[in-house]
Write a protein that holds these residues in place. Structure first.
Motif, PDB file in Angstrom:
ATOM      1  N   GLU A 459       0.825  -1.197   0.000  1.00  0.00           N
ATOM      2  CA  GLU A 459       0.000   0.000   0.000  1.00  0.00           C
ATOM      3  C   GLU A 459       0.866   1.257   0.000  1.00  0.00           C
ATOM      4  O   GLU A 459       1.921   1.291   0.650  1.00  0.00           O
ATOM      5  N   PRO A 460       0.426   2.307  -0.706  1.00  0.00           N
ATOM      6  CA  PRO A 460       1.215   3.544  -0.755  1.00  0.00           C
ATOM      7  C   PRO A 460       1.494   4.146   0.614  1.00  0.00           C
ATOM      8  O   PRO A 460       2.576   4.694   0.835  1.00  0.00           O
ATOM      9  N   TRP A 461       0.523   4.051   1.546  1.00  0.00           N
ATOM     10  CA  TRP A 461       0.748   4.656   2.859  1.00  0.00           C
ATOM     11  C   TRP A 461       1.876   3.960   3.609  1.00  0.00           C
ATOM     12  O   TRP A 461       2.698   4.617   4.262  1.00  0.00           O
ATOM     13  N   VAL A 485       4.113   5.923  -6.885  1.00  0.00           N
ATOM     14  CA  VAL A 485       4.352   6.733  -5.677  1.00  0.00           C
ATOM     15  C   VAL A 485       5.736   7.366  -5.794  1.00  0.00           C
ATOM     16  O   VAL A 485       6.718   6.836  -5.256  1.00  0.00           O
ATOM     17  N   PRO A 486       5.836   8.498  -6.493  1.00  0.00           N
ATOM     18  CA  PRO A 486       7.151   9.129  -6.653  1.00  0.00           C
ATOM     19  C   PRO A 486       7.621   9.868  -5.410  1.00  0.00           C
ATOM     20  O   PRO A 486       8.817  10.136  -5.253  1.00  0.00           O
ATOM     21  N   ASN A 487       6.676  10.198  -4.515  1.00  0.00           N
ATOM     22  CA  ASN A 487       6.995  10.916  -3.286  1.00  0.00           C
ATOM     23  C   ASN A 487       6.147  10.349  -2.155  1.00  0.00           C
ATOM     24  O   ASN A 487       5.111   9.720  -2.399  1.00  0.00           O
ATOM     25  N   PRO A 488       6.562  10.564  -0.903  1.00  0.00           N
ATOM     26  CA  PRO A 488       5.702  10.132   0.204  1.00  0.00           C
ATOM     27  C   PRO A 488       4.326  10.784   0.103  1.00  0.00           C
ATOM     28  O   PRO A 488       4.197  11.921  -0.364  1.00  0.00           O
ATOM     29  N   VAL A 489       3.307  10.049   0.520  1.00  0.00           N
ATOM     30  CA  VAL A 489       1.942  10.568   0.444  1.00  0.00           C
ATOM     31  C   VAL A 489       1.829  11.900   1.179  1.00  0.00           C
ATOM     32  O   VAL A 489       1.186  12.833   0.716  1.00  0.00           O
ATOM     33  N   TRP A 490       2.468  11.994   2.335  1.00  0.00           N
ATOM     34  CA  TRP A 490       2.529  13.282   3.038  1.00  0.00           C
ATOM     35  C   TRP A 490       3.799  13.341   3.870  1.00  0.00           C
ATOM     36  O   TRP A 490       4.305  12.323   4.332  1.00  0.00           O
ATOM     37  N   ILE A 491       4.297  14.524   4.032  1.00  0.00           N
ATOM     38  CA  ILE A 491       5.458  14.786   4.870  1.00  0.00           C
ATOM     39  C   ILE A 491       5.395  16.247   5.298  1.00  0.00           C
ATOM     40  O   ILE A 491       5.058  17.123   4.494  1.00  0.00           O
TER      41      ILE A 491
END
Length: 600
Positions: A459-461, A485-491
């Motif tokens: 999963e992306p998360w 998913v080229p970048n974290p979902v959130w940061i």
């Protein structure tokens, strides 16, 4: 002498009727009450709250456990020997039960806000009790059958915690309207104080919860490490049958950096790829060798294994619900897949310049290769064209012998050991389950030049969480998903999160204070307006004059006349007339004072 009772004018209250009708099957006005709810009904409301909260946790668990749905189905298969997607009925019943209890919770809260007596309908009571017992049974079953999966809840809170906090704060703040209404309207001071203390305590806890929220994704963006490499776990088993050449080819199309497999030794010592103990799930062994379908896969010779079809089961069972998206060409190709040998996998990896990581299952004690299984695997590696440093050796058996025979093999382990012991064994990579990959451990091992590979990450998360934690690679059944998913979902930085936290708390405080002030002001105005005196005839006339064209249902509308010489002494006695008498008066024309004088 004539006495008058104030005219009662009722408009249709469709929303209130639906509210009390759906919740308690009280569709008529006379069935509703503003009296305090009985202790029995309060007990059922408590059970409803328990059912809702338990289902909320249960739903969250299965939402986050999506990463491991295939593992769950595989465990079911090992117990029942029948492949089926056990998550479908669980998700369907969970969604239905949660929707049902959430709807009843909303209705109950609306009852409380409007001052209506709680009176849950008996059918609802039976369903709520059934949902509660079913959910408890499910929790106990999972704890017995899939106990390790509870770790996903704790791990996911590191990712969802900041957002769940804001959502919970918004819900509790909104409930302030109901709480304020109960506090300002309650007649018992103890109830006022108890309700207020409990509500304020919950708010204070929510205001301070961020002090205890820790997430790897709350970090300075400049410290974010490189994107973790993705390893095709059994190829790309969501796109093609696992452990087949087609599956590994699909994984390579998704730009994986390595291929992972489970290796078993055949009767004559040929290493081949198979996850299960038997051949029944992923081949047609029940058709070709029905008497041996439950035998250990290692007791088949390579000729027999090679004759089996390893793709038809994928089209039949559709384990990941992806067959409908396959092209006709891919379906035909799937239907002709065979069991893959370790030599074939190594040739494919060497041709595409990819690494290979595999686990090796030791044959049973009565197997002729029980003592030679490691040598059989090493011979295939040495005879293949792949570079030794591209092979990641996982088995702990005879590790010294393996290192002596092929020194350039990358030594990996699936056991979390102290750094000193890892160095002594020559292990450069740890392959850990995501539940064992804590951020502090990852930093410790990375600082000692020990790479961390985490499995399974679908999963992306979870991929984002592992990325922020600093892992070097992940093993995935879904490389086609992680590719997107080229970048974290959130940061976000700690300063940004602190600003969001403080702002949310201040907004909540302002709203709650405003709600309590408004509720008190509204109560004072209502009490003052209730002290005014009205002329009943004026009320009657205003109702007639101001509402001539509106569709108003004048229920129980009457003007009661009585003479003192008839023995009626008060309007309290007159108000005892109800039922059919009211309907009779409602059918009469409204009497104006002039018409009343004429009749007299």
């Amino acid at each position: 002498m004539v006495k008058h009772q104030p005219l009662q004018v009722y408009e249709r209250q469709l929303c209130l009727s639906c509210l009390t009708g759906i919740y308690g099957c009280r569709w008529k006005r006379y069935q509703r009450s503003h009296d305090d709810s009985s202790k029995w009904e309060c007990s059922w409301f408590f059970l409803l709250c328990c059912s809702f909260l338990l289902l909320l946790v249960w739903s969250y668990f299965w939402l986050e456990a999506r990463n491991d749905y295939n593992e769950f189905n595989w465990l079911l298969y090992n117990r029942s020997a029948v492949w089926k997607d056990g998550t479908v009925p669980i998700l369907a019943t969970t969604l239905t039960g949660f929707t049902y209890t959430a709807f009843l919770m909303i209705l109950a809260i609306c009852h409380i806000a409007l001052g209506q007596q709680l009176n849950l309908y008996w059918i609802h009571k039976i369903v709520v009790l059934a949902i509660l017992l079913t959910t408890i049974t499910g929790v106990v079953s999972v704890d017995d059958f899939w106990q390790d999966e509870w770790d996903i809840v704790i791990i996911s809170l590191q990712f969802t915690g900041p957002f769940l906090h804001i959502g919970a704060l918004a819900v509790v703040t909104a409930l302030g309207w109901v709480i304020a209404g109960q506090v300002v309207r309650a007649e018992r001071s103890r109830l006022q104080v108890a309700t207020l203390v409990i509500y304020v305590s919950i708010l204070l806890v929510l205001y301070l919860v961020p002090l205890f929220i820790s997430s790897p994704c709350i970090m300075d963006r400049s410290k974010l490490g490189p994107r973790p490499a993705v390893i095709g776990r059994r190829g790309a088993p969501m796109l093609a049958p696992e452990h087949t050449i087609m599956s590994f080819s699909k994984a390579l199309q998704q730009k994986v950096t390595a291929l992972e497999a489970d290796v078993t030794i055949s009767l004559e010592g040929v290493p081949f790829l198979m996850r299960d103990r038997t051949l029944r799930r992923t081949t047609n062994v029940d058709k070709l060798f029905p008497a041996r379908q439950d035998h250990d896969a290692s007791f088949f010779n390579w000729t027999e294994i090679r004759s089996l079809n390893a793709g038809l089961w994928f089209l039949r069972d559709d384990p990941y619900w992806t067959v409908q998206y396959m092209s006709e060409k891919d379906r035909n190709r799937t239907a002709n897949q065979t069991v893959c040998s370790l030599a074939e996998l190594l040739r494919l990896a060497a041709r595409t310049n990819r690494s290979v990581i595999f686990s090796l299952r030791r044959p049973p004690p009565q197997h002729p290769r029980h003592q030679l299984w490691v040598s059989d695997a090493l011979k295939v590696i040495q005879r293949s064209s792949i570079l030794p440093e591209q092979v990641m050796w996982t088995p702990d058996w005879y590790r010294k012998k393996v290192r002596a025979a092929v020194p350039l093999l990358q030594q990996t382990s699936d056991e979390k050991l102290p750094v000193a012991e890892l160095k002594e064994r020559g292990i450069s990579t740890l392959t850990l389950h995501y539940s064992q990959a804590r951020a502090q451990d990852i930093r410790l091992f990375s600082g000692s030049n020990v790479s961390i590979n985490v499995y399974p990450v679908n999963e992306p998360w979870l991929y984002s969480l592992m990325w922020c934690s600093g892992v070097q690679s992940v093993s995935s059944d879904a490389p086609h998903i992680l590719k997107k998913v080229p970048n974290p979902v959130w940061i976000m930085s700690a300063e940004e999160y602190g600003l969001i936290w403080i702002t949310s708390d201040l907004i909540s405080v302002a709203i709650v204070i405003g709600i309590f002030i408004f509720q008190n002001y509204h109560l004072i105005r209502w009490k003052m307006s209730g002290m005014r005196s009205y002329n009943p005839e004026q009320i009657m006339l205003s109702a007639v004059v101001r509402r001539p064209s509106r569709d108003v249902n004048h229920m129980k509308e009457k003007l009661i006349f009585s003479e003192i010489n008839n023995g009626v002494g008060s309007t309290d006695e007159l108000s005892a007339y109800t039922g059919n008498g009211l309907d009779a008066y409602a059918r009469d024309d409204i009497l104006t004072p002039a018409r009343h004088a004429t009749k007299l």
